[in-house]
Design a protein around this motif. Structure first.
Motif, PDB file in Angstrom:
ATOM      1  N   ILE A 303       0.526  -1.037   0.120  1.00  0.00           N
ATOM      2  CA  ILE A 303      -0.095   0.187  -0.064  1.00  0.00           C
ATOM      3  C   ILE A 303       1.116   1.089   0.263  1.00  0.00           C
ATOM      4  CG2 ILE A 303      -1.480   1.584   1.340  1.00  0.00           C
ATOM      5  CD1 ILE A 303      -3.140  -1.504   0.043  1.00  0.00           C
ATOM      6  N   ALA A 304       0.736   1.921  -0.737  1.00  0.00           N
ATOM      7  CA  ALA A 304       1.298   3.316  -1.011  1.00  0.00           C
ATOM      8  C   ALA A 304       0.763   4.519   0.405  1.00  0.00           C
ATOM      9  CB  ALA A 304       1.165   3.807  -2.412  1.00  0.00           C
ATOM     10  N   HIS A 305       2.221   5.120   0.603  1.00  0.00           N
ATOM     11  CA  HIS A 305       1.854   6.195   1.436  1.00  0.00           C
ATOM     12  C   HIS A 305       0.938   7.356   0.831  1.00  0.00           C
ATOM     13  CE1 HIS A 305       5.766   6.278   3.511  1.00  0.00           C
ATOM     14  NE2 HIS A 305       5.845   5.064   2.970  1.00  0.00           N
ATOM     15  N   GLY A 306       0.015   7.322   2.278  1.00  0.00           N
ATOM     16  CA  GLY A 306      -1.391   7.693   2.424  1.00  0.00           C
ATOM     17  C   GLY A 306      -2.583   8.135   3.585  1.00  0.00           C
ATOM     18  N   PRO A 307      -3.381   8.201   2.504  1.00  0.00           N
ATOM     19  CA  PRO A 307      -4.684   7.554   3.880  1.00  0.00           C
ATOM     20  C   PRO A 307      -4.613   6.470   4.157  1.00  0.00           C
ATOM     21  CG  PRO A 307      -4.891   9.603   2.176  1.00  0.00           C
ATOM     22  CD  PRO A 307      -3.781   8.937   1.636  1.00  0.00           C
ATOM     23  N   ALA A 308      -4.228   5.429   2.975  1.00  0.00           N
ATOM     24  CA  ALA A 308      -5.267   4.218   3.183  1.00  0.00           C
ATOM     25  C   ALA A 308      -4.132   3.683   4.109  1.00  0.00           C
ATOM     26  CB  ALA A 308      -4.996   3.798   1.645  1.00  0.00           C
ATOM     27  N   LEU A 309      -2.819   4.261   4.081  1.00  0.00           N
ATOM     28  CA  LEU A 309      -1.629   3.333   5.189  1.00  0.00           C
ATOM     29  C   LEU A 309      -2.351   3.858   6.669  1.00  0.00           C
ATOM     30  CD1 LEU A 309       0.450   1.423   5.313  1.00  0.00           C
ATOM     31  CD2 LEU A 309       2.571   3.256   4.883  1.00  0.00           C
ATOM     32  N   GLY A 310      -2.791   4.528   6.493  1.00  0.00           N
ATOM     33  CA  GLY A 310      -3.136   5.793   7.967  1.00  0.00           C
ATOM     34  C   GLY A 310      -2.618   6.911   8.616  1.00  0.00           C
ATOM     35  N   ILE A 311      -1.438   7.329   6.880  1.00  0.00           N
ATOM     36  CA  ILE A 311      -1.180   8.693   7.093  1.00  0.00           C
ATOM     37  C   ILE A 311      -2.029  10.300   6.703  1.00  0.00           C
ATOM     38  CG2 ILE A 311       0.476  10.636   5.586  1.00  0.00           C
ATOM     39  CD1 ILE A 311       2.398   7.322   5.208  1.00  0.00           C
ATOM     40  N   CYS A 312      -2.297  10.767   7.914  1.00  0.00           N
ATOM     41  CA  CYS A 312      -3.027  11.781   8.005  1.00  0.00           C
ATOM     42  C   CYS A 312      -4.501  11.617   7.993  1.00  0.00           C
ATOM     43  CB  CYS A 312      -2.446  13.114   7.307  1.00  0.00           C
ATOM     44  SG  CYS A 312      -1.032  13.780   7.508  1.00  0.00           S
ATOM     45  N   LYS A 313      -4.898   9.960   7.891  1.00  0.00           N
ATOM     46  CA  LYS A 313      -6.347   9.853   8.681  1.00  0.00           C
ATOM     47  C   LYS A 313      -7.175   9.973   9.485  1.00  0.00           C
ATOM     48  CE  LYS A 313      -7.043   4.768   8.260  1.00  0.00           C
ATOM     49  NZ  LYS A 313      -8.674   5.311   9.348  1.00  0.00           N
ATOM     50  N   LEU A 314      -8.180  10.097   8.905  1.00  0.00           N
ATOM     51  CA  LEU A 314      -8.754  10.860  10.736  1.00  0.00           C
ATOM     52  C   LEU A 314      -9.158   8.950  10.604  1.00  0.00           C
ATOM     53  CD1 LEU A 314     -10.506  13.586   9.872  1.00  0.00           C
ATOM     54  CD2 LEU A 314      -8.513  13.474  11.321  1.00  0.00           C
ATOM     55  N   PRO A 315      -9.481   8.973  11.860  1.00  0.00           N
ATOM     56  CA  PRO A 315      -9.717   7.658  12.890  1.00  0.00           C
ATOM     57  C   PRO A 315     -12.129   7.616  12.642  1.00  0.00           C
ATOM     58  CG  PRO A 315      -9.484   9.092  15.004  1.00  0.00           C
ATOM     59  CD  PRO A 315      -9.166   9.697  13.306  1.00  0.00           C
ATOM     60  N   THR A 322      -8.404   5.685  20.352  1.00  0.00           N
ATOM     61  CA  THR A 322      -7.581   6.693  19.789  1.00  0.00           C
ATOM     62  C   THR A 322      -6.364   7.515  20.468  1.00  0.00           C
ATOM     63  OG1 THR A 322      -9.545   9.069  20.672  1.00  0.00           O
ATOM     64  CG2 THR A 322      -9.145   7.708  18.214  1.00  0.00           C
ATOM     65  N   GLY A 323      -6.915   7.563  22.268  1.00  0.00           N
ATOM     66  CA  GLY A 323      -5.802   8.096  22.912  1.00  0.00           C
ATOM     67  C   GLY A 323      -5.870   9.589  22.347  1.00  0.00           C
ATOM     68  N   ASP A 324      -7.157  10.831  22.469  1.00  0.00           N
ATOM     69  CA  ASP A 324      -7.314  11.417  21.995  1.00  0.00           C
ATOM     70  C   ASP A 324      -6.009  12.230  20.867  1.00  0.00           C
ATOM     71  OD1 ASP A 324      -9.213  12.297  23.554  1.00  0.00           O
ATOM     72  OD2 ASP A 324      -8.064  12.250  25.338  1.00  0.00           O
ATOM     73  N   ARG A 325      -5.893  11.386  19.920  1.00  0.00           N
ATOM     74  CA  ARG A 325      -5.174  11.698  18.765  1.00  0.00           C
ATOM     75  C   ARG A 325      -6.009  11.938  17.331  1.00  0.00           C
ATOM     76  NH1 ARG A 325      -2.598  10.149  22.736  1.00  0.00           N
ATOM     77  NH2 ARG A 325       0.018   9.859  22.689  1.00  0.00           N
ATOM     78  N   ARG A 326      -5.838  12.606  16.768  1.00  0.00           N
ATOM     79  CA  ARG A 326      -6.777  12.855  15.494  1.00  0.00           C
ATOM     80  C   ARG A 326      -6.451  12.267  14.181  1.00  0.00           C
ATOM     81  NH1 ARG A 326      -9.060  17.689  15.378  1.00  0.00           N
ATOM     82  NH2 ARG A 326      -8.859  16.917  12.800  1.00  0.00           N
ATOM     83  N   HIS A 327      -4.669  11.683  14.411  1.00  0.00           N
ATOM     84  CA  HIS A 327      -4.635  10.810  12.708  1.00  0.00           C
ATOM     85  C   HIS A 327      -4.445   9.507  13.456  1.00  0.00           C
ATOM     86  CE1 HIS A 327      -5.122  15.565  11.457  1.00  0.00           C
ATOM     87  NE2 HIS A 327      -5.653  15.120  11.020  1.00  0.00           N
ATOM     88  N   ARG A 369       8.602   3.568  15.555  1.00  0.00           N
ATOM     89  CA  ARG A 369       8.307   4.793  16.261  1.00  0.00           C
ATOM     90  C   ARG A 369       9.251   6.055  15.209  1.00  0.00           C
ATOM     91  NH1 ARG A 369       8.329   8.543  20.994  1.00  0.00           N
ATOM     92  NH2 ARG A 369       6.800   6.635  22.469  1.00  0.00           N
ATOM     93  N   ALA A 370      10.024   5.235  15.207  1.00  0.00           N
ATOM     94  CA  ALA A 370      11.335   5.810  14.119  1.00  0.00           C
ATOM     95  C   ALA A 370      10.773   5.631  13.065  1.00  0.00           C
ATOM     96  CB  ALA A 370      12.245   4.656  14.521  1.00  0.00           C
ATOM     97  N   TRP A 371      10.185   4.862  12.160  1.00  0.00           N
ATOM     98  CA  TRP A 371       9.747   5.243  11.217  1.00  0.00           C
ATOM     99  C   TRP A 371       8.522   6.162  11.049  1.00  0.00           C
ATOM    100  CZ3 TRP A 371       4.199   3.334   9.283  1.00  0.00           C
ATOM    101  CH2 TRP A 371       4.391   3.414   7.934  1.00  0.00           C
ATOM    102  N   ILE A 372       7.579   6.059  11.967  1.00  0.00           N
ATOM    103  CA  ILE A 372       6.962   7.292  11.746  1.00  0.00           C
ATOM    104  C   ILE A 372       7.799   8.903  11.642  1.00  0.00           C
ATOM    105  CG2 ILE A 372       4.450   9.020  12.748  1.00  0.00           C
ATOM    106  CD1 ILE A 372       4.283   6.203  13.752  1.00  0.00           C
ATOM    107  N   GLU A 373       8.564   8.498  12.294  1.00  0.00           N
ATOM    108  CA  GLU A 373      10.007   9.817  12.973  1.00  0.00           C
ATOM    109  C   GLU A 373       9.866  10.617  11.051  1.00  0.00           C
ATOM    110  OE1 GLU A 373      11.853   9.287  15.717  1.00  0.00           O
ATOM    111  OE2 GLU A 373      11.062   9.846  17.715  1.00  0.00           O
TER     112      GLU A 373
END
Length: 380
Positions: A303-315, A322-327, A369-373
């Protein structure tokens, strides 16, 4: 599904040699396929058995491993495949191998013993075997062996619990909770409850298509199997070995087959390691047809980088998960990402995966963690 007799003469030769070697061991296990009944004792399957002070495989039972294994409370895992003579699995590029009726797959969960009946050492998910492919039971604590058997009606899942003497495992349909003390490399101890699933809970992972809810293996896919393995007679690629002994037909050369990274291989790219880890631990649910398809999160490796992979995707759903996190994933900001929050958690209504662990995989969390960073961009 292939039920044709294999054309490879090596199958017979390998099985004959394996039978001769097994005959040299008193009480060596003899593999059996139970088409209808569910034996009370693991030994009745003949896939694995205690011979002297070793856990040995039966004739024709093939040990295998995965590039990146699923995390289960730092347990070590011994994986095996057996098929009756005259049948073989068909290669499928992006799916589990198409195993024939009669196939028996086992996965034995155990720990290196740290002294005492409930003191264990942390493992990395791979098997700890002797030079001849056997397991020294005096050095380990056997917990459970799970069987997946392919019958005419489909796959069946059966969990077996090892006794305290480590001489036999007994069918335990309702699962178990096993208190253990894990000893870290620095000598510190952590108490946790190892949860052995019941028969119904097996479907939470092994029914990867939410439309059919049909049970299936999830590990033996080409991208997980495409790696070298140290067999008793030498090192060889697993796909090539399965083909050579007649257990697999239709596979390409190993260098042409998909291959996941080993999540712990520091020589592989951070991207490849992180995606392999998410694939092994999450994608059997987080796929377009998986039980978590309504989340809109797809953690398959292509899956390419983008909302389907969860990047900047709203729950899809809010709440404590969610731990009160937005994406799901915020590039460069792991502590703002729902994905990391759920991996770094053991609360039942917050953690992911939802079943299969009672502890946090510290090293896996640090990898993600390192990957997201490392991800570029932001969600503003």
């Amino acid at each position: 599904m292939s039920l044709t007799v294999t054309m490879n003469p090596m199958r017979g030769l390998v099985l004959i040699l394996a039978g001769l070697l097994a005959a040299c061991s008193q009480n060596a296990p003899t593999p059996q396929f139970h088409a209808d009944d569910n034996p009370r004792l693991l030994s009745e399957w003949g896939q694995l058995g205690i011979v002297g002070a070793e856990l040995q495989t039966g004739a024709g039972v093939v040990t295998y491993d995965l590039n990146t294994p699923l995390f289960t409370d730092y347990a070590l895992k011994l994986r095996t495949i057996w098929m009756p003579e005259g049948v073989s699995a068909d290669y499928r590029e992006n799916d589990v191998l198409d195993f024939p009726v009669g196939t028996v797959i086992t996965k034995t969960f155990y720990y290196a013993s740290a002294g005492g009946p409930d003191r264990v050492s942390r493992g990395d998910g791979h098997a700890l075997v002797t030079s001849d492919g056997h397991l020294d039971v005096d050095a380990v604590q056997l917990i459970e062996t799970r069987i997946l058997v392919r019958r005419e009606s489909g796959w069946a899942a059966l969990p077996y619990r090892w006794n305290e003497d480590q001489t036999e495992a007994v069918l335990l349909r309702y699962g178990d909770v096993i208190p253990l003390q894990m000893i870290d490399a620095d000598g510190s101890e952590t108490g946790f409850n190892y949860v052995m699933p019941d028969v119904n809970q097996c479907a939470s992972c092994h029914a990867p298509d939410s439309n059919t809810r049909i049970l299936s293996p999830i590990g033996p896919k080409p991208r997980h199997l495409n790696r070298d393995f140290d067999y008793p007679d030498g090192t060889r690629n697993q796909l090539e070995h399965l083909t050579a002994i007649g257990y697999l037909t239709g596979a390409p050369q190993a260098d042409s087959a998909p291959r996941n990274a080993d999540w712990a291989d520091i020589n592989a790219s951070l991207e490849a390691r992180a995606r392999a880890y998410l694939d092994a631990n999450c994608s059997h649910c987080h796929s377009p047809v998986g039980p978590a398809d309504t989340s809109g999160l797809n953690l398959e490796p292509d899956i390419a980088h983008g909302p389907a992979l969860g990047i900047c995707k709203l729950p899809i759903a809010a709440g404590s998960g969610t731990g009160d996190r937005r994406h799901d994933i915020v590039p460069g900001a792991p502590d703002d990402s729902i994905l990391l929050f759920r991996l770094d958690n053991v609360q039942p209504d917050e953690m992911m995966p939802e079943v299969g662990r009672s502890t946090i995989h510290t090293e896996g969390v640090e990898l993600i963690r390192a990957w997201i960073e490392s991800l570029p961009g932001d969600c503003n």
